[in-house]
Design a protein around this motif. Structure first.
Motif, PDB file in Angstrom:
ATOM      1  N   HIS A   1     -14.148   4.398   2.426  1.00 50.02           N
ATOM      2  CA  HIS A   1     -13.142   5.751   2.306  1.00 50.02           C
ATOM      3  C   HIS A   1     -11.846   5.519   1.580  1.00 50.02           C
ATOM      4  O   HIS A   1     -10.905   6.510   1.273  1.00 50.02           O
ATOM      5  CB  HIS A   1     -12.734   6.049   3.691  1.00 50.02           C
ATOM      6  CG  HIS A   1     -13.896   6.753   4.455  1.00 50.02           C
ATOM      7  ND1 HIS A   1     -14.568   5.750   5.329  1.00 50.02           N
ATOM      8  CD2 HIS A   1     -14.426   8.207   4.400  1.00 50.02           C
ATOM      9  CE1 HIS A   1     -15.553   6.746   5.880  1.00 50.02           C
ATOM     10  NE2 HIS A   1     -15.649   8.101   5.353  1.00 50.02           N
ATOM     11  N   ALA A   2     -11.461   4.081   1.290  1.00 49.58           N
ATOM     12  CA  ALA A   2     -10.224   3.571   0.535  1.00 49.58           C
ATOM     13  C   ALA A   2     -10.184   4.316  -0.667  1.00 49.58           C
ATOM     14  O   ALA A   2     -11.162   4.470  -1.454  1.00 49.58           O
ATOM     15  CB  ALA A   2      -9.971   2.293   0.777  1.00 49.58           C
ATOM     16  N   ARG A   3      -9.280   4.488  -1.366  1.00 45.68           N
ATOM     17  CA  ARG A   3      -8.939   4.892  -2.695  1.00 45.68           C
ATOM     18  C   ARG A   3      -8.615   3.799  -3.697  1.00 45.68           C
ATOM     19  O   ARG A   3      -9.493   3.574  -4.644  1.00 45.68           O
ATOM     20  CB  ARG A   3      -7.606   5.886  -3.047  1.00 45.68           C
ATOM     21  CG  ARG A   3      -7.817   7.187  -2.303  1.00 45.68           C
ATOM     22  CD  ARG A   3      -6.638   8.197  -2.512  1.00 45.68           C
ATOM     23  NE  ARG A   3      -6.683   9.550  -1.947  1.00 45.68           N
ATOM     24  CZ  ARG A   3      -6.188   9.884  -0.951  1.00 45.68           C
ATOM     25  NH1 ARG A   3      -5.599   8.793   0.020  1.00 45.68           N
ATOM     26  NH2 ARG A   3      -6.461  10.917  -0.290  1.00 45.68           N
TER      27      ARG A   3
ATOM     28  N   ASP B   1      -6.684   0.957   5.496  1.00 43.57           N
ATOM     29  CA  ASP B   1      -7.004   1.605   4.055  1.00 43.57           C
ATOM     30  C   ASP B   1      -6.092   2.658   3.773  1.00 43.57           C
ATOM     31  O   ASP B   1      -5.234   3.175   4.505  1.00 43.57           O
ATOM     32  CB  ASP B   1      -8.569   2.179   4.337  1.00 43.57           C
ATOM     33  CG  ASP B   1      -8.606   3.356   5.149  1.00 43.57           C
ATOM     34  OD1 ASP B   1      -8.043   4.472   4.656  1.00 43.57           O
ATOM     35  OD2 ASP B   1      -9.257   3.230   6.089  1.00 43.57           O
ATOM     36  N   ASP B   2      -6.042   2.965   2.388  1.00 44.90           N
ATOM     37  CA  ASP B   2      -5.162   4.124   1.791  1.00 44.90           C
ATOM     38  C   ASP B   2      -6.057   5.482   1.539  1.00 44.90           C
ATOM     39  O   ASP B   2      -5.716   6.154   0.654  1.00 44.90           O
ATOM     40  CB  ASP B   2      -4.324   3.611   0.680  1.00 44.90           C
ATOM     41  CG  ASP B   2      -5.582   3.179  -0.534  1.00 44.90           C
ATOM     42  OD1 ASP B   2      -6.723   3.125  -0.114  1.00 44.90           O
ATOM     43  OD2 ASP B   2      -5.113   2.716  -1.464  1.00 44.90           O
ATOM     44  N   GLY B   3      -7.022   5.517   2.403  1.00 38.69           N
ATOM     45  CA  GLY B   3      -7.843   6.761   2.114  1.00 38.69           C
ATOM     46  C   GLY B   3      -7.292   8.044   2.822  1.00 38.69           C
ATOM     47  O   GLY B   3      -6.183   8.286   2.826  1.00 38.69           O
TER      48      GLY B   3
ATOM     49  N   GLY C   1      -3.817   6.932   5.347  1.00 44.76           N
ATOM     50  CA  GLY C   1      -5.067   6.436   5.232  1.00 44.76           C
ATOM     51  C   GLY C   1      -5.088   6.347   6.829  1.00 44.76           C
ATOM     52  O   GLY C   1      -4.613   6.825   8.028  1.00 44.76           O
TER      53      GLY C   1
END
Length: 464
Positions: free
Chosen positions: A371-373, A394-396, A452
């Motif tokens: 899901h992270a970008r 994460d950064d999602g 995220g």
């Protein structure tokens, strides 16, 4: 070959009265009460007998003083005066040689009935007066009257002891059985009333079956042991109902998940078999292999969850360096789509199963990279007191607060279409939570500072 048919235990009907708790409690209470009442009566009897003896002795001592004071100038009245306290008391005044100096009226002309030998404290019955019954209480005292030593012997056939014996016999023969019957009847009624809610609970539990776990036992509404039993039974039934519901949902979801790759494999093969000469068999084989791999992964995950339900996830314990384990997982889970950074702390030892802990970290890391970008950060840290943690950020898009507990349920996908495309079964985080719980830890989700999701796994530190 054994041809005997299966044996069945006969379901007992109504229990015999001798086997019920009510009967046993009544019998034990009746026996205990009988022993207590009998012991009390015996003690009361001994006290009454002692009191009667002391009363008779005191009256005889008073009579001795009365006789001693009746002598006038060394002459004894004939007959001796009667006792002012006990009309049945008899007395004799004896010389040192045992001769009778004076007697009460009924003893006149008789030799000494009792004698008080030198150095003796209690009078001794003589052969004189064979027609006299044995006295219940006898008392002898030495005195000096007008310069001459004498012995005054008093005795009485007092009826106090006889009255005490008669009263005790009446109590023993009449009072004890009456008290016993009254007590047993009272205990029978009280115990029956107290156990009535238990019988209702038993009947309700007997009627509850696995097909319907929604029923609950009746609660008496009291704060005693029976009320606690009813509440405990209802809590247990609620847990069983919830567990059965989870099991049914799990079976339904597992059936659905297993059906999807099987259907894909079958459809692919059927299309190829319909056009055997023109079908792209290498492509069909790749699709079937991909679906069979997905199927194999799903079966392994289901078996792992079954082991967790049987409390077998922690088959062996050994010291595990959490930082080194996370670094190994990161190295074997590298992905070109996002970067995975590691912030490792030394001396983060835990006690557990190395393979299970690796699977837990891998499942959470796979979920984060999916899901992270652009970036995933894995941190291994100390968490006082006596705990260590792994935080994967994460950064999602993050996980909504209302969904953070639900994502740890089995077969849960917040984005169904994307998860199906990625091949995820929705079991990764559920397995991670089961592993963390088996190791005495926990797992929770929070917001990441840069947006995220941030998943933190907390485990107890291994003691040296």
């Amino acid at each position: 070959m054994n041809t005997a048919g299966p044996t069945y235990r006969r379901r007992p009907g109504r229990r015999r009265a001798a086997a019920t708790v009510r009967t046993r409690v009544t019998g034990v209470a009746g026996l205990a009460l009988t022993l207590a009442v009998t012991l009390g009566l015996v003690l009361l009897y001994l006290l009454q007998v002692g009191s009667a003896h002391r009363t008779a002795d005191d009256e005889l001592r008073t009579y001795a003083v009365q006789i001693e004071q009746s002598a006038q100038g060394g002459a004894w009245p004939r007959p001796l005066p009667a006792s002012a306290l006990d009309a049945q008391a008899q007395a004799q005044v004896l010389a040192p040689d045992g001769a009778v100096l004076a007697s009460t009226r009924s003893l006149e002309g008789m030799t000494a009935v009792y004698a008080l030998p030198a150095g003796a404290a209690a009078p001794v019955r003589q052969k004189a007066g064979p027609g006299l019954p044995d006295a219940e209480r006898v008392l002898g005292t030495r005195a000096t009257v007008d310069g001459r030593p004498v012995v005054i012997v008093m005795f009485t056939p007092t009826n106090l002891l006889k009255e005490v014996n008669e009263t005790f016999a009446r109590l023993l023969l009449i009072g004890v059985p009456g008290i016993l019957l009254l007590a047993c009847g009272t205990v029978w009624l009280v115990v029956g009333r107290a156990l009535r809610p238990v019988e209702r609970i038993r009947r309700t539990v007997t009627e509850i079956t696995a097909a319907d776990l929604t029923r609950r036992v009746p609660e008496p509404g009291t704060d005693d042991e029976i009320g606690d039993l009813a509440r405990t039974m209802n809590d247990m039934l609620a847990r069983l109902d919830e567990s059965a519901g989870r099991q049914r949902r799990f079976v339904a979801d597992a059936s659905h998940e297993l059906r999807s790759p099987l259907a894909a494999i079958r459809t692919t093969l059927e299309v190829g078999l319909a056009h055997p000469d023109t079908a792209p068999w290498p492509q069909i084989a790749r699709r079937a292999a991909r679906q069979s791999g997905r199927l194999e992964t799903l079966v392994q995950q289901l078996l792992l969850l079954a082991r967790s339900d049987d409390r077998q996830l922690l088959a062996r314990r050994a010291p595990v360096d959490l930082g080194e384990l996370v670094e190994d997982v990161r190295a074997t889970s590298a992905t070109a789509r996002v970067s995975v950074e590691l912030d490792r702390r030394d001396d983060c030892m835990v006690l557990g199963d190395h393979d299970s802990l690796g699977r837990m970290v891998r499942n959470v890391l796979d979920n984060a990279t999916r899901h992270a970008r652009h970036r995933v950060l894995v941190s291994v840290m100390d968490l006082p007191p006596g705990q260590v943690g792994v935080e994967i950020t994460d950064d999602g898009p993050g996980i909504p607060a209302q969904e953070r507990d639900r994502v740890f349920d089995r077969f849960v996908r917040l984005d169904a279409s994307r998860e199906l495309t990625s091949g995820s079964s929705g079991l990764g985080l559920a397995i991670a939570k089961e592993i963390a719980t088996a190791h005495g830890g926990r797992i929770a989700i929070a917001d990441s500072p840069g947006g995220g999701a941030s998943v933190r796994i907390t485990l107890p530190r291994a003691t040296p």
